[in-house]
Design a protein around this motif. Structure first.
Motif, PDB file in Angstrom:
ATOM      1  N   LYS A 228     -27.493 -29.354 -21.051  1.00 53.93           N
ATOM      2  CA  LYS A 228     -27.319 -29.978 -22.524  1.00 53.93           C
ATOM      3  C   LYS A 228     -27.187 -30.013 -23.905  1.00 53.93           C
ATOM      4  CE  LYS A 228     -30.456 -32.917 -19.142  1.00 53.93           C
ATOM      5  NZ  LYS A 228     -31.517 -33.705 -18.969  1.00 53.93           N
ATOM      6  N   ASN A 229     -27.297 -28.689 -24.680  1.00 54.23           N
ATOM      7  CA  ASN A 229     -26.945 -28.683 -25.536  1.00 54.23           C
ATOM      8  C   ASN A 229     -27.247 -26.973 -25.707  1.00 54.23           C
ATOM      9  OD1 ASN A 229     -28.041 -31.419 -26.553  1.00 54.23           O
ATOM     10  ND2 ASN A 229     -29.754 -30.824 -26.047  1.00 54.23           N
ATOM     11  N   THR A 230     -26.387 -26.282 -26.854  1.00 54.58           N
ATOM     12  CA  THR A 230     -26.762 -25.042 -26.764  1.00 54.58           C
ATOM     13  C   THR A 230     -27.875 -24.631 -27.479  1.00 54.58           C
ATOM     14  OG1 THR A 230     -25.380 -25.649 -29.127  1.00 54.58           O
ATOM     15  CG2 THR A 230     -23.883 -25.187 -27.764  1.00 54.58           C
ATOM     16  N   THR A 231     -28.001 -23.334 -27.053  1.00 54.57           N
ATOM     17  CA  THR A 231     -29.499 -22.930 -27.687  1.00 54.57           C
ATOM     18  C   THR A 231     -28.756 -21.889 -29.505  1.00 54.57           C
ATOM     19  OG1 THR A 231     -30.378 -22.595 -25.372  1.00 54.57           O
ATOM     20  CG2 THR A 231     -31.202 -21.117 -27.108  1.00 54.57           C
ATOM     21  N   PHE A 232     -28.182 -21.821 -29.406  1.00 55.55           N
ATOM     22  CA  PHE A 232     -27.524 -21.084 -30.561  1.00 55.55           C
ATOM     23  C   PHE A 232     -26.751 -21.882 -31.303  1.00 55.55           C
ATOM     24  CE2 PHE A 232     -28.180 -17.914 -27.316  1.00 55.55           C
ATOM     25  CZ  PHE A 232     -29.117 -17.286 -27.758  1.00 55.55           C
ATOM     26  N   THR A 233     -26.952 -21.712 -32.706  1.00 50.71           N
ATOM     27  CA  THR A 233     -26.153 -22.331 -33.653  1.00 50.71           C
ATOM     28  C   THR A 233     -25.037 -21.860 -33.822  1.00 50.71           C
ATOM     29  OG1 THR A 233     -27.963 -20.958 -35.708  1.00 50.71           O
ATOM     30  CG2 THR A 233     -28.394 -23.014 -34.578  1.00 50.71           C
ATOM     31  N   GLY A 234     -24.696 -20.660 -33.679  1.00 48.25           N
ATOM     32  CA  GLY A 234     -23.477 -20.030 -34.077  1.00 48.25           C
ATOM     33  C   GLY A 234     -22.860 -18.735 -32.850  1.00 48.25           C
ATOM     34  N   TYR A 235     -22.641 -17.687 -33.502  1.00 44.86           N
ATOM     35  CA  TYR A 235     -22.187 -16.824 -32.861  1.00 44.86           C
ATOM     36  C   TYR A 235     -22.357 -15.330 -33.415  1.00 44.86           C
ATOM     37  CZ  TYR A 235     -20.793 -13.345 -28.803  1.00 44.86           C
ATOM     38  OH  TYR A 235     -20.653 -12.705 -28.409  1.00 44.86           O
ATOM     39  N   GLU A 236     -23.496 -14.517 -33.252  1.00 40.69           N
ATOM     40  CA  GLU A 236     -23.022 -13.645 -33.900  1.00 40.69           C
ATOM     41  C   GLU A 236     -23.047 -12.104 -32.432  1.00 40.69           C
ATOM     42  OE1 GLU A 236     -27.287 -12.490 -36.173  1.00 40.69           O
ATOM     43  OE2 GLU A 236     -27.204 -15.244 -35.956  1.00 40.69           O
ATOM     44  N   ALA A 237     -23.001 -10.823 -32.841  1.00 40.10           N
ATOM     45  CA  ALA A 237     -22.721  -9.515 -32.512  1.00 40.10           C
ATOM     46  C   ALA A 237     -22.760  -8.855 -33.068  1.00 40.10           C
ATOM     47  CB  ALA A 237     -21.213  -9.390 -32.290  1.00 40.10           C
TER      48      ALA A 237
ATOM     49  N   MET B  94     -17.921 -34.527 -22.229  1.00 39.10           N
ATOM     50  CA  MET B  94     -17.350 -32.613 -21.783  1.00 39.10           C
ATOM     51  C   MET B  94     -18.190 -31.777 -21.743  1.00 39.10           C
ATOM     52  SD  MET B  94     -16.439 -29.672 -25.224  1.00 39.10           S
ATOM     53  CE  MET B  94     -17.250 -30.924 -26.454  1.00 39.10           C
ATOM     54  N   LYS B  95     -18.856 -31.279 -20.710  1.00 40.12           N
ATOM     55  CA  LYS B  95     -19.555 -30.278 -19.836  1.00 40.12           C
ATOM     56  C   LYS B  95     -19.673 -28.995 -20.838  1.00 40.12           C
ATOM     57  CE  LYS B  95     -20.047 -31.005 -14.647  1.00 40.12           C
ATOM     58  NZ  LYS B  95     -19.485 -30.401 -13.693  1.00 40.12           N
ATOM     59  N   ARG B  96     -20.729 -28.967 -21.007  1.00 39.20           N
ATOM     60  CA  ARG B  96     -21.300 -27.397 -21.395  1.00 39.20           C
ATOM     61  C   ARG B  96     -21.890 -26.542 -21.080  1.00 39.20           C
ATOM     62  NH1 ARG B  96     -19.797 -27.352 -26.520  1.00 39.20           N
ATOM     63  NH2 ARG B  96     -21.145 -26.007 -27.276  1.00 39.20           N
ATOM     64  N   TRP B  97     -21.869 -25.350 -20.769  1.00 39.50           N
ATOM     65  CA  TRP B  97     -21.617 -24.623 -20.137  1.00 39.50           C
ATOM     66  C   TRP B  97     -22.733 -23.219 -20.657  1.00 39.50           C
ATOM     67  CZ3 TRP B  97     -21.487 -26.481 -15.154  1.00 39.50           C
ATOM     68  CH2 TRP B  97     -22.068 -24.747 -14.259  1.00 39.50           C
ATOM     69  N   ALA B  98     -23.288 -22.417 -20.219  1.00 35.78           N
ATOM     70  CA  ALA B  98     -23.851 -21.224 -20.324  1.00 35.78           C
ATOM     71  C   ALA B  98     -24.043 -19.894 -19.629  1.00 35.78           C
ATOM     72  CB  ALA B  98     -25.347 -21.158 -21.291  1.00 35.78           C
ATOM     73  N   ILE B  99     -23.647 -19.126 -19.482  1.00 35.10           N
ATOM     74  CA  ILE B  99     -23.565 -17.576 -18.612  1.00 35.10           C
ATOM     75  C   ILE B  99     -24.152 -16.829 -19.445  1.00 35.10           C
ATOM     76  CG2 ILE B  99     -22.431 -15.620 -18.099  1.00 35.10           C
ATOM     77  CD1 ILE B  99     -20.175 -18.090 -17.283  1.00 35.10           C
ATOM     78  N   CYS B 100     -25.734 -15.436 -19.040  1.00 34.36           N
ATOM     79  CA  CYS B 100     -26.281 -14.614 -19.836  1.00 34.36           C
ATOM     80  C   CYS B 100     -25.976 -13.656 -18.648  1.00 34.36           C
ATOM     81  CB  CYS B 100     -27.167 -14.900 -20.113  1.00 34.36           C
ATOM     82  SG  CYS B 100     -28.433 -13.510 -20.701  1.00 34.36           S
ATOM     83  N   TYR B 101     -24.880 -12.654 -19.653  1.00 32.38           N
ATOM     84  CA  TYR B 101     -25.260 -11.292 -18.512  1.00 32.38           C
ATOM     85  C   TYR B 101     -25.653  -9.787 -19.098  1.00 32.38           C
ATOM     86  CZ  TYR B 101     -20.940  -9.685 -20.761  1.00 32.38           C
ATOM     87  OH  TYR B 101     -20.045  -9.878 -21.669  1.00 32.38           O
ATOM     88  N   VAL B 102     -25.867  -8.616 -18.328  1.00 27.86           N
ATOM     89  CA  VAL B 102     -25.709  -7.679 -19.438  1.00 27.86           C
ATOM     90  C   VAL B 102     -24.458  -6.188 -18.178  1.00 27.86           C
ATOM     91  CG1 VAL B 102     -28.511  -7.708 -19.512  1.00 27.86           C
ATOM     92  CG2 VAL B 102     -27.918  -6.885 -17.026  1.00 27.86           C
ATOM     93  N   SER B 103     -25.020  -5.698 -18.878  1.00 23.98           N
ATOM     94  CA  SER B 103     -22.841  -4.764 -18.386  1.00 23.98           C
ATOM     95  C   SER B 103     -24.112  -3.480 -19.140  1.00 23.98           C
ATOM     96  CB  SER B 103     -22.169  -4.980 -18.393  1.00 23.98           C
ATOM     97  OG  SER B 103     -21.455  -5.297 -20.026  1.00 23.98           O
TER      98      SER B 103
ATOM     99  N   SER C 137     -17.216 -25.751 -20.777  1.00 28.74           N
ATOM    100  CA  SER C 137     -17.172 -25.171 -19.518  1.00 28.74           C
ATOM    101  C   SER C 137     -16.271 -24.320 -18.850  1.00 28.74           C
ATOM    102  CB  SER C 137     -17.047 -26.369 -18.304  1.00 28.74           C
ATOM    103  OG  SER C 137     -17.334 -25.803 -17.079  1.00 28.74           O
ATOM    104  N   ALA C 138     -14.724 -25.755 -19.325  1.00 27.44           N
ATOM    105  CA  ALA C 138     -13.278 -24.724 -18.711  1.00 27.44           C
ATOM    106  C   ALA C 138     -14.277 -22.997 -19.538  1.00 27.44           C
ATOM    107  CB  ALA C 138     -12.130 -25.332 -18.873  1.00 27.44           C
ATOM    108  N   ILE C 139     -13.398 -23.226 -20.920  1.00 24.55           N
ATOM    109  CA  ILE C 139     -13.667 -21.750 -21.671  1.00 24.55           C
ATOM    110  C   ILE C 139     -14.249 -21.295 -21.156  1.00 24.55           C
ATOM    111  CG2 ILE C 139     -13.901 -21.306 -23.863  1.00 24.55           C
ATOM    112  CD1 ILE C 139     -12.321 -24.233 -24.913  1.00 24.55           C
ATOM    113  N   ILE C 140     -15.383 -21.340 -20.872  1.00 22.16           N
ATOM    114  CA  ILE C 140     -16.636 -20.562 -20.591  1.00 22.16           C
ATOM    115  C   ILE C 140     -16.410 -19.793 -19.520  1.00 22.16           C
ATOM    116  CG2 ILE C 140     -19.489 -19.824 -20.136  1.00 22.16           C
ATOM    117  CD1 ILE C 140     -18.313 -20.283 -23.506  1.00 22.16           C
ATOM    118  N   GLN C 141     -15.947 -20.525 -18.389  1.00 19.63           N
ATOM    119  CA  GLN C 141     -15.644 -19.799 -16.601  1.00 19.63           C
ATOM    120  C   GLN C 141     -14.607 -19.067 -17.802  1.00 19.63           C
ATOM    121  OE1 GLN C 141     -17.534 -19.995 -14.515  1.00 19.63           O
ATOM    122  NE2 GLN C 141     -19.288 -22.088 -15.542  1.00 19.63           N
ATOM    123  N   GLU C 142     -13.368 -19.650 -17.665  1.00 17.22           N
ATOM    124  CA  GLU C 142     -13.087 -18.106 -17.986  1.00 17.22           C
ATOM    125  C   GLU C 142     -12.753 -17.438 -19.376  1.00 17.22           C
ATOM    126  OE1 GLU C 142      -7.751 -18.682 -19.824  1.00 17.22           O
ATOM    127  OE2 GLU C 142      -8.949 -20.514 -19.811  1.00 17.22           O
TER     128      GLU C 142
END
Length: 133
Positions: A84-93, A1-10, A56-61
């Motif tokens: 290759k690996n995730t940077t974060f261990t979970g998700y925080e907002a 499974m491909k892992r993907w990362a996207i970072c943005y500001v808005s 990847s597919a989930i992140i792109q969508e």
């Protein structure tokens, strides 16, 4: 499974109120954790900063949906890459208001910089500092 990362500001839409932002942050944190997405979403002074990592597919969508969301504008993608690996261990907002900007836990976000691609580190560091300083 491909892992993907996207970072943005808005920028948040001008008609958004603090309660709307709180609702977004809560929903996003729960949805992303339920879908094995790691990363962070910060909101400060009408701006959003987000990193999302996962399959990847989930992140792109997910990003395609984020880009169409009318609750923000001026979306700038910082990076969009396979990882290759995730940077974060979970998700925080977090909503960084005047009351929370000086909390030491927010500084921990800066510790993740060492895991980013070197060309992105300074850009992301400057953006994160604007959110936590």
């Amino acid at each position: 499974m491909k892992r993907w990362a996207i970072c943005y500001v808005s920028t948040a839409s001008p008609d958004m109120e603090e309660k709307d932002i709180d609702n977004i942050l809560s929903y996003t944190e729960n949805w992303n954790m339920d879908h094995n997405i790691t990363g962070i979403l910060l909101c400060s002074e009408g701006n959003f900063f987000q990193v999302i990592e996962g399959e990847s597919a989930i992140i792109q969508e997910l990003f395609a949906n984020i880009a169409k969301d009318s609750r923000h504008r001026n979306l700038i993608k910082i990076f969009n890459k396979e990882i290759k690996n995730t940077t974060f261990t979970g998700y925080e907002a977090a909503f960084l208001s005047k009351q929370t900007k000086n909390l030491t836990q927010n500084i921990s976000y800066l510790e993740y910089l060492k895991y980013l691609y070197p060309a992105s580190q300074n850009t992301v560091k400057n953006m994160l500092k604007a959110f936590v300083d």
